[in-house]
Design an enzyme around this catalytic site. Structure first.
Site, PDB file in Angstrom:
ATOM      1  N   HIS A 234     -32.374  -2.188   9.951  1.00 60.06           N
ATOM      2  CA  HIS A 234     -33.379  -1.767   8.968  1.00 60.06           C
ATOM      3  C   HIS A 234     -34.581  -2.716   8.909  1.00 60.06           C
ATOM      4  O   HIS A 234     -35.605  -2.400   8.299  1.00 60.06           O
ATOM      5  CB  HIS A 234     -32.736  -1.666   7.585  1.00 60.06           C
ATOM      6  CG  HIS A 234     -33.243  -0.521   6.767  1.00 60.06           C
ATOM      7  ND1 HIS A 234     -34.577  -0.169   6.723  1.00 60.06           N
ATOM      8  CD2 HIS A 234     -32.611   0.356   5.947  1.00 60.06           C
ATOM      9  CE1 HIS A 234     -34.735   0.864   5.921  1.00 60.06           C
ATOM     10  NE2 HIS A 234     -33.556   1.212   5.437  1.00 60.06           N
ATOM     11  N   ASP A 238     -38.022   1.760   9.136  1.00 59.15           N
ATOM     12  CA  ASP A 238     -37.455   2.442   7.977  1.00 59.15           C
ATOM     13  C   ASP A 238     -36.856   3.780   8.401  1.00 59.15           C
ATOM     14  O   ASP A 238     -36.869   4.140   9.583  1.00 59.15           O
ATOM     15  CB  ASP A 238     -38.532   2.631   6.912  1.00 59.15           C
ATOM     16  CG  ASP A 238     -39.022   1.296   6.349  1.00 59.15           C
ATOM     17  OD1 ASP A 238     -38.186   0.377   6.217  1.00 59.15           O
ATOM     18  OD2 ASP A 238     -40.221   1.178   6.068  1.00 59.15           O
TER      19      ASP A 238
END
Length: 263
Positions: A234, A238
């Site tokens: 992450h 995104d």
């Protein structure tokens, strides 16, 4: 209700509080008769260290989608009928689709340099292929896979996985990957949340392809269905990027003509 007397009683009993904290110096229970002892050495230790580091350092997320792979299987059959001397595997077609996806979403072809506090986006795709061997899980790497044709991908994949299982690959072929493709469907399972191959940023997993009911043009039909899962770091992107990549892969699996349009 916590009363003043409760707090004072707790403060007056330090020994009880300390006794509740596990002592790190207390040895674990000894091995008993009949227990199997497997030393964590060699390849097994390397695998354990790498996976532990990945889980410790990478904030990973897994997303997945079910896809109709009927069109992909039909495309493979058509290719192999046209070129029987150079057959193409499903894994090779999935690798081709991944390369197309990474061209659109290069953020996933990255690694995080924590010391320099930067994300390094690789110019070439060094594609790792997870392979189960007698020595454990290995991930041989096809360097600059984006330069290979689909037929060349198929030949390289077959030769590389065979060499990995035979134990004849040099150590240099087992490092330096930038993205991994993991076909865990060969184990007869549908889904997984695999650990990213550190220091890569993403891994695509493919489950088994099985007959399932599927709605086609408003009508129920039996189709060849599989599950795709994408585990990603992450820190490098995104959900929009990760979802876009996985949706592109899924669309190409369902409609391989889109892959031709994208290359």
């Amino acid at each position: 209700v916590i009363r003043r007397a409760d707090v004072e009683a707790a403060l007056a009993a330090p020994a009880a509080r300390l006794a509740a904290v596990p002592d790190p110096h207390v040895a674990p229970a000894p091995a008993g008769d009949g227990d199997v002892i497997v030393p964590l050495t060699g390849v097994r230790k390397v695998i354990a260290d790498k996976l532990s580091r990945s889980r410790r350092e990478i904030p990973e997320v897994t997303i997945w989608v079910d896809v109709d792979a009927t069109g992909l299987l039909e495309t493979r059959a058509a290719i192999n009928a046209a070129t029987p001397d150079a057959p193409v595997s499903i894994l090779a077609l999935l690798a081709r689709i991944c390369l197309s996806g990474l061209r659109r979403f290069p953020q996933l072809n990255s690694r995080v340099d924590t010391e320099a506090q930067r994300i390094v986006q690789s110019a070439g795709v060094h594609l790792g292929i997870a392979a189960q061997t007698d020595r454990g899980l290995l991930v041989p790497v096809l360097r600059d896979a984006q330069r290979l044709t689909t037929a060349e991908l198929a030949a390289e994949l077959a030769a590389t996985t065979a060499a990995a299982r035979a134990g004849s690959l040099p150590p240099a072929r087992l490092t330096g990957g930038t993205f991994t493709l993991n076909n865990y469907g060969v184990f007869g399972v549908d889904g997984s949340t695999p650990i990213i191959n550190h220091p890569e940023a993403a891994l695509l997993g493919v489950g088994r392809i099985v007959d399932k009911p599927w709605v086609v043009d408003g009508q129920l039909a039996v189709r060849k269905v599989t599950q795709l899962s994408l585990t990603f770091d992450h820190r490098v992107c995104d959900g929009g990027v990760a979802g876009g990549f996985l949706r592109h892969v899924a669309d190409c699996v369902e409609r391989p003509a889109l892959l031709i349009a994208a290359v």
